[in-house]
Design a protein around this motif. Structure first.
Motif, PDB file in Angstrom:
ATOM      1  N   ALA A  21       0.867  -1.069  -0.169  1.00  0.00           N
ATOM      2  CA  ALA A  21       0.083   0.079  -0.011  1.00  0.00           C
ATOM      3  C   ALA A  21       0.715   1.217  -0.069  1.00  0.00           C
ATOM      4  CB  ALA A  21      -0.936  -0.042   1.243  1.00  0.00           C
ATOM      5  N   VAL A  22       1.916   1.169   0.758  1.00  0.00           N
ATOM      6  CA  VAL A  22       2.968   2.407   0.784  1.00  0.00           C
ATOM      7  C   VAL A  22       3.362   2.630  -0.446  1.00  0.00           C
ATOM      8  CG1 VAL A  22       4.865   3.350   1.711  1.00  0.00           C
ATOM      9  CG2 VAL A  22       3.013   2.292   3.303  1.00  0.00           C
ATOM     10  N   VAL A  23       3.852   1.550  -1.226  1.00  0.00           N
ATOM     11  CA  VAL A  23       4.482   1.731  -2.334  1.00  0.00           C
ATOM     12  C   VAL A  23       3.658   2.321  -3.353  1.00  0.00           C
ATOM     13  CG1 VAL A  23       5.403   0.390  -4.418  1.00  0.00           C
ATOM     14  CG2 VAL A  23       6.187  -0.008  -2.167  1.00  0.00           C
ATOM     15  N   LEU A  24       2.268   1.707  -3.582  1.00  0.00           N
ATOM     16  CA  LEU A  24       1.287   2.296  -4.481  1.00  0.00           C
ATOM     17  C   LEU A  24       1.070   3.758  -4.195  1.00  0.00           C
ATOM     18  CD1 LEU A  24      -1.006  -0.969  -4.541  1.00  0.00           C
ATOM     19  CD2 LEU A  24       0.768  -0.214  -6.212  1.00  0.00           C
ATOM     20  N   TRP A  25       0.737   4.063  -2.875  1.00  0.00           N
ATOM     21  CA  TRP A  25       0.362   5.270  -2.290  1.00  0.00           C
ATOM     22  C   TRP A  25       1.600   6.425  -2.960  1.00  0.00           C
ATOM     23  CZ3 TRP A  25       1.300   7.460   3.059  1.00  0.00           C
ATOM     24  CH2 TRP A  25       0.525   8.850   3.038  1.00  0.00           C
ATOM     25  N   SER A  26       2.870   6.041  -2.746  1.00  0.00           N
ATOM     26  CA  SER A  26       3.800   6.681  -3.367  1.00  0.00           C
ATOM     27  C   SER A  26       3.813   7.178  -4.461  1.00  0.00           C
ATOM     28  CB  SER A  26       5.138   6.122  -3.195  1.00  0.00           C
ATOM     29  OG  SER A  26       5.392   5.068  -4.009  1.00  0.00           O
ATOM     30  N   GLU A  27       3.080   6.398  -5.487  1.00  0.00           N
ATOM     31  CA  GLU A  27       3.011   6.742  -6.789  1.00  0.00           C
ATOM     32  C   GLU A  27       1.995   8.104  -7.111  1.00  0.00           C
ATOM     33  OE1 GLU A  27       4.274   5.482  -9.927  1.00  0.00           O
ATOM     34  OE2 GLU A  27       5.763   4.777  -8.330  1.00  0.00           O
ATOM     35  N   ARG A  28       1.073   8.239  -6.111  1.00  0.00           N
ATOM     36  CA  ARG A  28       0.192   9.439  -6.150  1.00  0.00           C
ATOM     37  C   ARG A  28       1.192  10.710  -5.987  1.00  0.00           C
ATOM     38  NH1 ARG A  28      -5.125  10.622  -5.271  1.00  0.00           N
ATOM     39  NH2 ARG A  28      -5.422  12.466  -4.118  1.00  0.00           N
ATOM     40  N   PHE A  29       2.084  10.628  -5.207  1.00  0.00           N
ATOM     41  CA  PHE A  29       2.980  11.815  -4.885  1.00  0.00           C
ATOM     42  C   PHE A  29       3.916  12.015  -6.227  1.00  0.00           C
ATOM     43  CE2 PHE A  29       1.603  10.490  -0.525  1.00  0.00           C
ATOM     44  CZ  PHE A  29       1.417  11.962   0.026  1.00  0.00           C
ATOM     45  N   ARG A  30       4.308  10.732  -6.675  1.00  0.00           N
ATOM     46  CA  ARG A  30       5.420  10.874  -7.889  1.00  0.00           C
ATOM     47  C   ARG A  30       4.747  11.614  -9.041  1.00  0.00           C
ATOM     48  NH1 ARG A  30       7.026   8.434 -12.436  1.00  0.00           N
ATOM     49  NH2 ARG A  30       5.512   6.850 -12.300  1.00  0.00           N
ATOM     50  N   SER A  31       3.583  11.519  -9.311  1.00  0.00           N
ATOM     51  CA  SER A  31       2.643  11.759 -10.365  1.00  0.00           C
ATOM     52  C   SER A  31       2.437  13.142 -10.006  1.00  0.00           C
ATOM     53  CB  SER A  31       1.044  11.120 -10.698  1.00  0.00           C
ATOM     54  OG  SER A  31       0.422  11.374  -9.519  1.00  0.00           O
ATOM     55  N   ARG A  32       2.478  13.878  -9.062  1.00  0.00           N
ATOM     56  CA  ARG A  32       2.327  15.104  -8.711  1.00  0.00           C
ATOM     57  C   ARG A  32       3.612  15.905  -8.630  1.00  0.00           C
ATOM     58  NH1 ARG A  32      -2.767  15.634  -4.332  1.00  0.00           N
ATOM     59  NH2 ARG A  32      -4.474  14.319  -5.810  1.00  0.00           N
ATOM     60  N   GLY A  33       4.695  15.235  -9.045  1.00  0.00           N
ATOM     61  CA  GLY A  33       5.758  16.092  -8.853  1.00  0.00           C
ATOM     62  C   GLY A  33       6.921  15.916  -7.714  1.00  0.00           C
ATOM     63  N   TYR A  34       6.223  15.152  -6.699  1.00  0.00           N
ATOM     64  CA  TYR A  34       7.027  15.058  -5.582  1.00  0.00           C
ATOM     65  C   TYR A  34       7.739  13.737  -5.486  1.00  0.00           C
ATOM     66  CZ  TYR A  34       3.551  18.616  -3.886  1.00  0.00           C
ATOM     67  OH  TYR A  34       2.907  19.695  -3.975  1.00  0.00           O
ATOM     68  N   LYS A  35       8.797  13.840  -6.311  1.00  0.00           N
ATOM     69  CA  LYS A  35       9.601  12.775  -6.551  1.00  0.00           C
ATOM     70  C   LYS A  35      10.464  12.068  -5.344  1.00  0.00           C
ATOM     71  CE  LYS A  35      10.098  13.061 -11.452  1.00  0.00           C
ATOM     72  NZ  LYS A  35      11.118  13.151 -12.709  1.00  0.00           N
ATOM     73  N   VAL A  36      11.041  12.917  -4.764  1.00  0.00           N
ATOM     74  CA  VAL A  36      12.065  12.752  -3.406  1.00  0.00           C
ATOM     75  C   VAL A  36      11.029  12.052  -2.351  1.00  0.00           C
ATOM     76  CG1 VAL A  36      13.462  13.643  -1.780  1.00  0.00           C
ATOM     77  CG2 VAL A  36      13.576  14.671  -4.294  1.00  0.00           C
ATOM     78  N   PHE A  37      10.013  12.710  -1.998  1.00  0.00           N
ATOM     79  CA  PHE A  37       9.124  12.096  -1.119  1.00  0.00           C
ATOM     80  C   PHE A  37       8.510  10.737  -1.487  1.00  0.00           C
ATOM     81  CE2 PHE A  37       4.845  12.173   0.947  1.00  0.00           C
ATOM     82  CZ  PHE A  37       5.148  12.220   2.329  1.00  0.00           C
ATOM     83  N   SER A  38       8.055  10.506  -2.789  1.00  0.00           N
ATOM     84  CA  SER A  38       7.674   9.265  -3.505  1.00  0.00           C
ATOM     85  C   SER A  38       8.883   8.285  -3.086  1.00  0.00           C
ATOM     86  CB  SER A  38       7.400   9.592  -4.917  1.00  0.00           C
ATOM     87  OG  SER A  38       7.204   8.329  -5.222  1.00  0.00           O
ATOM     88  N   TYR A  39      10.203   8.367  -3.395  1.00  0.00           N
ATOM     89  CA  TYR A  39      11.095   7.461  -3.038  1.00  0.00           C
ATOM     90  C   TYR A  39      11.286   7.403  -1.730  1.00  0.00           C
ATOM     91  CZ  TYR A  39      12.172   8.801  -7.992  1.00  0.00           C
ATOM     92  OH  TYR A  39      12.147   8.944  -9.384  1.00  0.00           O
ATOM     93  N   SER A  40      11.202   8.157  -0.873  1.00  0.00           N
ATOM     94  CA  SER A  40      11.296   7.901   0.464  1.00  0.00           C
ATOM     95  C   SER A  40      10.223   6.911   0.767  1.00  0.00           C
ATOM     96  CB  SER A  40      11.162   9.337   1.472  1.00  0.00           C
ATOM     97  OG  SER A  40      12.180  10.228   1.182  1.00  0.00           O
TER      98      SER A  40
END
Length: 621
Positions: free
Chosen positions: A139-158
């Motif tokens: 779930a956390v991995v899938l949730w991180s994709e939401r942040f990456r699609s909005r431009g928050y790549k560093v937070f998504s990788y964390s």
């Protein structure tokens, strides 16, 4: 004229209004972002400017008192505007980044405390705990994709790091802690996690995700370790990981992954070796170590094809890989046979010579040349190391001298300055060992020590010959140093023979009981006097020989060496021989020295070499 004053006041009032509107327009342009449209009032104000210019009674305005207030406000406004923008940026960063991360951390900590409390209270069993960990990780991995699609790549990788870590730890707990699944199933699940992470890294062009995948991949054997020796399974898995890392580096400029893979491979190898290795596993272990070496030896060639990064990275990687493989092989082979280790070192040198010949397609010609030199240096170093591994005593000295001569010959043919440097280093090693470690001899002149010195003199003569062909300053300096060293070694070798001869005579006069008498002391003293006179005679003879060669070859350099040696001999005769030698040897020393000096003087006075352009006429001519 009566209406001039009201008209002037009207004009002045309109100018004030215009100045105020311009100031408000500037203020909007400074504060508002470039893409923000201006208010309608601000857009329409410039259109009124011509109305001021169409006044029927324009009057020149030279005084500036009408503008002090807007001007002073404008001078202060930029400082206020920049302060406001800086504080708004800091406020935005705190609100959007810091508070978000702190909030997520707080939620994760709270959930962790809740789960721990639930585990301790027995609300959730082992199966549920593992399931929660797996579901939460996914779930956390899938949730991180939401942040990456909005431009928050560093937070998504964390977030992905947290999720991937939760998956690995949950699978580890399922096997090691709760024993819910066999190791084969858990291993397959971890491979799926590693493969999925690599796929995300490639599709998202994210090196950090590849780092997560490789770290998890090398952690898998550690997490699933049962203390049983499974060498084939372990190293086959590591071999596949290393091949995958090499493939990633070929298609992506992620050279740091190679260091991560190399470090992980080395740690797993050392851990297994220290725990399970024995002589019965020699062949299989050496095969795996060789395969690891081959993969990482090819890696620097692919590094050169990339334009990013420092040119020294491939060099350091090649050096670390070669040194690691050599010591791994040495630990296994040398305890079986030193001869086999020497041959192995020579074979590895041939491998590096072959790597040196391989063509590379590099965007950095300097890095390509440096890597080629590194491979050549590794080959020469391995040959040099092989000599003391296999040979003993004076054969080590002979090996280094012969190696230096061969390398010098090859460097002269291929015009390689680097190889010439290695050749000179090998020759220096051989000469240094020859001087530091004396070779005992049992007979005069025809012994192994004179043979080794003869080889050294021949190698130095060859060095002088090759260096003199270069026709440059460095070549002349090397040739001169080689000639001086050649003469010095020859003189040292002859002097050691003199010392050995008289030492044996002195030893023959000593009593077996150790009780010396006056007559025996006299015999020892007579041997020492004869030895000291022989030194003087030898040095004078060698100096005369050098002088003859200097005249014959018309070489001022050789003649100067003769003069220096004759000067040293003269000092010895006048200072040492006068006080230490008895009457007969003293007389012979001075007569021989005087005859030599007169002969040399006569040769110079006759000017056989035409050293003086205009000779003064001799008396009575």
């Amino acid at each position: 004229m009566g209406n001039s004053q009201p008209d002037f006041d009207l004009l002045l009032e309109q100018v004030r209004e215009l100045t105020s509107r311009v100031y408000r327009l500037e203020k909007l342009l400074r504060v508002a972002p470039a893409e923000t449209p201006l208010p309608q009032s601000a857009q329409s104000e410039p259109a009124r400017i011509p109305a001021v210019q169409e006044q029927q009674h324009p009057s020149p305005i030279s005084a500036t008192p009408a503008f002090p207030a807007p001007s002073s406000v404008s001078d202060r406004e930029p400082h206020w505007s920049s302060s406001r923008m800086g504080s708004s940026d800091l406020e935005s960063r705190i609100g959007s980044h810091w508070l978000n991360r702190i909030g997520i951390a707080a939620v994760l900590i709270g959930v962790s405390y809740f789960l721990k409390y639930a585990f301790d209270s027995g609300w959730i069993g082992p199966t549920g705990r593992v399931a929660i960990g797996l579901i939460a990780g996914i779930a956390v991995v899938l949730w991180s994709e939401r942040f990456r699609s909005r431009g928050y790549k560093v937070f998504s990788y964390s977030l992905k790091a947290v999720g991937i870590g939760a998956l690995y730890l949950s699978l580890w707990a399922a096997f090691q802690v709760y024993h819910l699944m066999p190791s084969e199933v858990v291993f397959a699940c971890m491979l799926v996690v590693t493969g999925a992470t690599c796929a995300m890294a490639i599709t998202q062009d994210a090196e950090i995700l590849a780092v997560f995948a490789i770290t998890g991949g090398f952690s898998t054997p550690v997490l699933l370790s049962t203390g049983v020796n499974r060498e084939i399974a372990l190293f086959s898995y590591v071999l596949l990981l290393d091949l995958g890392i090499l493939a990633l580096v070929v298609f992506r400029p992620w050279r740091r992954l190679l260091w991560l893979g190399f470090t992980g491979t080395l740690l797993l190898y050392v851990g297994w070796y220290s725990e399970f290795y024995n002589r019965s596993q020699f062949e299989l272990t050496l095969v795996f170590a060789t395969l690891f070496f081959a993969i990482f030896a090819a890696a620097p060639l692919f590094m050169l094809r990339q334009e990013q990064g420092e040119g020294t990275i491939p060099l350091l990687f090649a050096l670390a890989n070669g040194a690691t493989y050599f010591f791994q092989a040495y630990a296994m082979i040398n305890e079986i046979s030193t001869t086999a280790m020497a041959w192995f070192s020579l074979a590895l040198a041939l491998v590096y010579l072959q790597l040196n010949r391989m063509r590379r397609k590099s965007a950095d010609l300097a890095a390509e040349r440096n890597l080629k030199m590194m491979h050549l240096a590794m080959a020469v170093g391995l040959i040099t190391v092989a000599i003391p591994i296999r040979l003993e005593a004076h054969w080590i000295t002979i090996g280094w001298l012969v190696e230096g001569a061969v390398l010098l010959w090859v460097s002269d043919h291929i015009k390689s300055d680097l190889l010439a440097v290695f050749a000179l280093a090998s020759i220096v090693l051989g000469v240094g060992r020859l001087l530091l470690f004396d070779i005992p001899s049992t007979r005069l002149i025809l012994n192994m020590r004179m043979a080794v010195y003869g080889i050294a003199v021949a190698v130095l003569a060859f060095t002088a010959y090759v260096a003199s062909k270069r026709k440059n300053e460095n070549g002349r300096m090397i040739a001169a140093a080689a000639v001086i060293a050649m003469n010095a070694l020859a003189l040292i070798a002859l002097s050691r023979e003199v010392a050995d001869y008289y030492f044996k005579q002195m030893y023959a006069t000593l009593p077996a009981s150790g009780n010396w008498r006056g007559q025996q002391w006299a015999r020892v003293r007579s041997v020492e006097i004869a030895r000291d006179f022989s030194y003087s005679a030898l040095w004078m003879a060698y100096g005369a020989m050098l002088m003859i060669v200097g005249f014959w070859r018309s070489s001022a350099f050789v003649r100067w060496q003769a003069l220096v040696l004759i000067a040293v001999t003269t000092a010895k005769v006048f200072i040492y021989d006068t006080s230490q030698l008895d009457h007969v040897y003293r007389i012979l020393s001075f007569i021989a020295l005087g005859a030599l000096l007169l002969a040399v003087s006569f040769a110079y006075q006759r000017d056989w070499l035409k050293l003086t352009t205009h000779r003064a006429p001799e008396a009575g001519a």
